[in-house]
Design a protein around this motif. Structure first.
Motif, PDB file in Angstrom:
ATOM      1  N   VAL A 136      78.122  34.879 -28.938  1.00 57.42           N
ATOM      2  CA  VAL A 136      78.801  33.887 -28.106  1.00 57.42           C
ATOM      3  C   VAL A 136      77.793  32.923 -27.482  1.00 57.42           C
ATOM      4  N   ALA A 137      76.803  33.479 -26.775  1.00 52.09           N
ATOM      5  CA  ALA A 137      75.838  32.633 -26.081  1.00 52.09           C
ATOM      6  C   ALA A 137      74.598  33.443 -25.749  1.00 52.09           C
ATOM      7  N   SER A 138      73.489  32.738 -25.563  1.00 49.46           N
ATOM      8  CA  SER A 138      72.259  33.394 -25.141  1.00 49.46           C
ATOM      9  C   SER A 138      71.490  32.484 -24.207  1.00 49.46           C
ATOM     10  N   ILE A 139      70.590  33.106 -23.439  1.00 47.30           N
ATOM     11  CA  ILE A 139      69.760  32.368 -22.506  1.00 47.30           C
ATOM     12  C   ILE A 139      68.385  33.001 -22.503  1.00 47.30           C
ATOM     13  N   THR A 140      67.347  32.174 -22.474  1.00 47.50           N
ATOM     14  CA  THR A 140      65.987  32.672 -22.520  1.00 47.50           C
ATOM     15  C   THR A 140      65.586  33.334 -21.206  1.00 47.50           C
ATOM     16  N   ARG A 141      64.430  33.982 -21.221  1.00 47.56           N
ATOM     17  CA  ARG A 141      63.996  34.741 -20.052  1.00 47.56           C
ATOM     18  C   ARG A 141      63.921  33.885 -18.803  1.00 47.56           C
ATOM     19  N   GLY A 142      63.383  32.693 -18.946  1.00 46.41           N
ATOM     20  CA  GLY A 142      63.261  31.808 -17.796  1.00 46.41           C
ATOM     21  C   GLY A 142      64.512  31.010 -17.487  1.00 46.41           C
ATOM     22  N   GLY A 143      65.463  31.051 -18.396  1.00 42.67           N
ATOM     23  CA  GLY A 143      66.709  30.334 -18.178  1.00 42.67           C
ATOM     24  C   GLY A 143      66.677  28.879 -18.593  1.00 42.67           C
ATOM     25  N   SER A 144      65.573  28.460 -19.202  1.00 41.56           N
ATOM     26  CA  SER A 144      65.453  27.041 -19.513  1.00 41.56           C
ATOM     27  C   SER A 144      66.168  26.639 -20.788  1.00 41.56           C
ATOM     28  N   ASN A 145      66.417  27.595 -21.651  1.00 42.24           N
ATOM     29  CA  ASN A 145      67.074  27.286 -22.918  1.00 42.24           C
ATOM     30  C   ASN A 145      68.295  28.166 -23.130  1.00 42.24           C
ATOM     31  N   THR A 146      69.351  27.547 -23.611  1.00 41.42           N
ATOM     32  CA  THR A 146      70.590  28.258 -23.922  1.00 41.42           C
ATOM     33  C   THR A 146      71.037  27.914 -25.335  1.00 41.42           C
ATOM     34  N   SER A 147      71.848  28.803 -25.868  1.00 42.09           N
ATOM     35  CA  SER A 147      72.374  28.597 -27.212  1.00 42.09           C
ATOM     36  C   SER A 147      73.813  29.094 -27.235  1.00 42.09           C
ATOM     37  N   TYR A 148      74.664  28.427 -28.023  1.00 37.89           N
ATOM     38  CA  TYR A 148      76.078  28.781 -28.061  1.00 37.89           C
ATOM     39  C   TYR A 148      76.607  28.808 -29.484  1.00 37.89           C
ATOM     40  N   THR A 175      62.889  44.548 -14.200  1.00 37.59           N
ATOM     41  CA  THR A 175      62.314  43.820 -15.321  1.00 37.59           C
ATOM     42  C   THR A 175      63.287  42.817 -15.918  1.00 37.59           C
ATOM     43  N   PHE A 176      64.317  42.461 -15.148  1.00 40.43           N
ATOM     44  CA  PHE A 176      65.352  41.554 -15.658  1.00 40.43           C
ATOM     45  C   PHE A 176      64.751  40.270 -16.202  1.00 40.43           C
ATOM     46  N   SER A 177      63.763  39.748 -15.504  1.00 36.56           N
ATOM     47  CA  SER A 177      63.193  38.457 -15.895  1.00 36.56           C
ATOM     48  C   SER A 177      62.415  38.536 -17.207  1.00 36.56           C
ATOM     49  N   ARG A 178      62.142  39.744 -17.696  1.00 31.09           N
ATOM     50  CA  ARG A 178      61.402  39.892 -18.948  1.00 31.09           C
ATOM     51  C   ARG A 178      62.300  39.757 -20.168  1.00 31.09           C
ATOM     52  N   TYR A 179      63.606  39.747 -19.947  1.00 27.75           N
ATOM     53  CA  TYR A 179      64.522  39.815 -21.070  1.00 27.75           C
ATOM     54  C   TYR A 179      65.319  38.537 -21.255  1.00 27.75           C
ATOM     55  N   ALA A 180      65.446  38.163 -22.513  1.00 26.29           N
ATOM     56  CA  ALA A 180      66.467  37.194 -22.871  1.00 26.29           C
ATOM     57  C   ALA A 180      67.809  37.907 -22.792  1.00 26.29           C
ATOM     58  N   MET A 181      68.846  37.164 -22.470  1.00 21.34           N
ATOM     59  CA  MET A 181      70.171  37.760 -22.301  1.00 21.34           C
ATOM     60  C   MET A 181      71.167  37.079 -23.232  1.00 21.34           C
ATOM     61  N   GLY A 182      72.104  37.860 -23.683  1.00 19.64           N
ATOM     62  CA  GLY A 182      73.109  37.301 -24.587  1.00 19.64           C
ATOM     63  C   GLY A 182      74.489  37.848 -24.299  1.00 19.64           C
ATOM     64  N   TRP A 183      75.481  37.113 -24.723  1.00 19.36           N
ATOM     65  CA  TRP A 183      76.873  37.562 -24.698  1.00 19.36           C
ATOM     66  C   TRP A 183      77.389  37.583 -26.129  1.00 19.36           C
ATOM     67  N   PHE A 184      78.060  38.661 -26.458  1.00 20.54           N
ATOM     68  CA  PHE A 184      78.710  38.820 -27.750  1.00 20.54           C
ATOM     69  C   PHE A 184      80.161  39.222 -27.498  1.00 20.54           C
ATOM     70  N   ARG A 185      80.969  39.120 -28.533  1.00 19.65           N
ATOM     71  CA  ARG A 185      82.351  39.575 -28.397  1.00 19.65           C
ATOM     72  C   ARG A 185      82.815  40.216 -29.694  1.00 19.65           C
ATOM     73  N   GLN A 186      83.795  41.073 -29.555  1.00 20.88           N
ATOM     74  CA  GLN A 186      84.344  41.752 -30.727  1.00 20.88           C
ATOM     75  C   GLN A 186      85.850  41.864 -30.579  1.00 20.88           C
ATOM     76  N   ALA A 187      86.557  41.254 -31.502  1.00 23.64           N
ATOM     77  CA  ALA A 187      88.015  41.334 -31.540  1.00 23.64           C
ATOM     78  C   ALA A 187      88.418  42.498 -32.445  1.00 23.64           C
ATOM     79  N   PRO A 188      89.622  43.026 -32.269  1.00 26.53           N
ATOM     80  CA  PRO A 188      90.072  44.142 -33.100  1.00 26.53           C
ATOM     81  C   PRO A 188      89.995  43.809 -34.589  1.00 26.53           C
ATOM     82  N   GLY A 189      89.377  44.693 -35.344  1.00 27.21           N
ATOM     83  CA  GLY A 189      89.281  44.513 -36.783  1.00 27.21           C
ATOM     84  C   GLY A 189      88.226  43.525 -37.231  1.00 27.21           C
ATOM     85  N   LYS A 190      87.454  43.011 -36.287  1.00 30.56           N
ATOM     86  CA  LYS A 190      86.429  42.025 -36.640  1.00 30.56           C
ATOM     87  C   LYS A 190      85.050  42.522 -36.231  1.00 30.56           C
TER      88      LYS A 190
END
Length: 122
Positions: free
Chosen positions: A48-60, A28-43
């Motif tokens: 970070v970034a995301s991409i829509t299910r079809g891959g046509s739109n990204t955000s940063y 069901t991978f194609s059903r999900y929007a995907m994102g990247w996040f990050r966490q630094a120590p103490g924060k």
């Protein structure tokens, strides 16, 4: 149910590049929007970034715009984060996430990977 496994982190010098991968199980991978996040120590965890299910739109996040690129390969059930011109402030644990409606907010994601460490030395 979706399981996510990140890889590709490591120790690099400022200015170097890394490519993170996040492999997803299930058909069901194609059903999900995907994102990247990050966490630094103490924060807090930050978007970070995301991409829509079809891959046509990204955000940063503004802090990575122009340096990082998110992409997905549905045939491989994998999402990538290409990171160029890395800076010491990019040091963090990077997490990928999957959500039916994923945007810049962690709450919009249903599944999370275990994280991969990225360390950038100056």
């Amino acid at each position: 149910q979706v399981q996510l496994v990140e890889s590709g982190g490591g120790l690099v010098q400022a200015g170097d590049s890394l490519r993170l991968s996040c492999a997803a199980t299930g058909r069901t991978f194609s059903r999900y929007a995907m994102g990247w996040f990050r966490q630094a120590p103490g924060k807090e965890r930050e978007f970070v970034a995301s991409i829509t299910r079809g891959g046509s739109n990204t955000s940063y996040a503004d802090s990575v715009k122009g340096r990082f690129t998110i992409s997905r390969d549905s045939a491989k059930n994998t999402v990538y984060l290409q990171m160029n011109s890395l800076k010491p402030e990019d040091t963090a644990v990077y997490y990928c996430a999957a959500g039916s409606y994923g945007d810049s907010r962690p709450i919009t994601y249903d599944y999370w990977g275990q994280g991969t460490q990225v360390t950038v030395s100056s």
